[in-house]
Design a protein around this motif. Structure first.
Motif, PDB file in Angstrom:
ATOM      1  N   LEU A   1      33.853  -5.446  26.318  1.00  0.00           N
ATOM      2  CA  LEU A   1      33.655  -5.066  27.719  1.00  0.00           C
ATOM      3  C   LEU A   1      32.194  -4.748  28.028  1.00  0.00           C
ATOM      4  CD1 LEU A   1      36.849  -2.920  28.340  1.00  0.00           C
ATOM      5  CD2 LEU A   1      36.348  -5.220  29.194  1.00  0.00           C
ATOM      6  N   ALA A   2      31.426  -4.352  27.039  1.00  0.00           N
ATOM      7  CA  ALA A   2      30.007  -4.064  27.248  1.00  0.00           C
ATOM      8  C   ALA A   2      29.173  -5.335  27.391  1.00  0.00           C
ATOM      9  CB  ALA A   2      29.471  -3.218  26.099  1.00  0.00           C
ATOM     10  N   VAL A   3      29.541  -6.399  26.694  1.00  0.00           N
ATOM     11  CA  VAL A   3      28.722  -7.618  26.747  1.00  0.00           C
ATOM     12  C   VAL A   3      29.186  -8.599  27.816  1.00  0.00           C
ATOM     13  CG1 VAL A   3      28.037  -7.454  24.332  1.00  0.00           C
ATOM     14  CG2 VAL A   3      30.010  -8.854  24.941  1.00  0.00           C
ATOM     15  N   ALA A   4      30.411  -8.450  28.309  1.00  0.00           N
ATOM     16  CA  ALA A   4      30.934  -9.407  29.297  1.00  0.00           C
ATOM     17  C   ALA A   4      30.107  -9.481  30.572  1.00  0.00           C
ATOM     18  CB  ALA A   4      32.394  -9.082  29.610  1.00  0.00           C
ATOM     19  N   PRO A   5      29.646  -8.362  31.145  1.00  0.00           N
ATOM     20  CA  PRO A   5      28.886  -8.460  32.402  1.00  0.00           C
ATOM     21  C   PRO A   5      27.485  -9.057  32.264  1.00  0.00           C
ATOM     22  CG  PRO A   5      29.757  -6.234  32.091  1.00  0.00           C
ATOM     23  CD  PRO A   5      29.977  -6.981  30.822  1.00  0.00           C
ATOM     24  N   ALA A   6      27.010  -9.264  31.046  1.00  0.00           N
ATOM     25  CA  ALA A   6      25.656  -9.790  30.843  1.00  0.00           C
ATOM     26  C   ALA A   6      25.501 -11.176  31.456  1.00  0.00           C
ATOM     27  CB  ALA A   6      25.313  -9.828  29.366  1.00  0.00           C
ATOM     28  N   GLY A   7      26.540 -11.983  31.418  1.00  0.00           N
ATOM     29  CA  GLY A   7      26.523 -13.279  32.074  1.00  0.00           C
ATOM     30  C   GLY A   7      25.843 -14.397  31.317  1.00  0.00           C
TER      31      GLY A   7
END
Length: 130
Positions: free
Chosen positions: A104-110
């Motif tokens: 969940l921490a790396v998913a928004p990086a895009g």
């Protein structure tokens, strides 16, 4: 006549531990081939795979590829033994806490490779977790 019958040399030969890849050569007790290494080993390997999933160090030029690599390692673990994760509480806790937090921490990086690996990992989690 029974004393004249020789024993089969293949059946009576003892395995030589000094040439075996698992043999101790007299150093210590060796594990028989096929004996599992245990849950502690699996936990450590899986924890190590999860530790790659991070984009906190933005200055590292390899952070994106290492994160995608970690996600691929976790995905391979889930694909090969996903149904067995629920049988071991420490392993399931690692999936539910550390892995979920990292994904969940790396998913928004895009970043496209990270996003693709994240989507595949989440899909696999959905398919194998209770």
């Amino acid at each position: 006549a029974a004393a004249a019958v020789a024993a089969n040399p293949i059946e009576s030969a003892a395995p030589d531990d000094s040439t075996s890849p698992r043999g101790g050569g007299g150093v210590g007790p060796s594990k028989p081939h096929g004996e599992p290494f245990g849950l502690a080993c699996v936990l450590e390997i899986f924890r190590f795979s999860v530790s790659f999933i991070s984009l906190e160090d933005g200055t590292d030029e390899n952070a994106e590829s290492m994160c995608a690599f970690g996600l691929q390692l976790v995905l391979a673990s889930l694909e090969s033994a996903g149904e067995d994760f629920e049988r071991h509480a420490p392993l399931l806790a690692l999936v539910q806490d550390d892995l979920s937090r990292a994904v969940l921490a790396v998913a928004p990086a895009g970043h496209p490779p990270v996003l693709a690996a994240t989507a595949a990992t989440v899909l696999q989690l959905y398919m194998v977790m209770p």
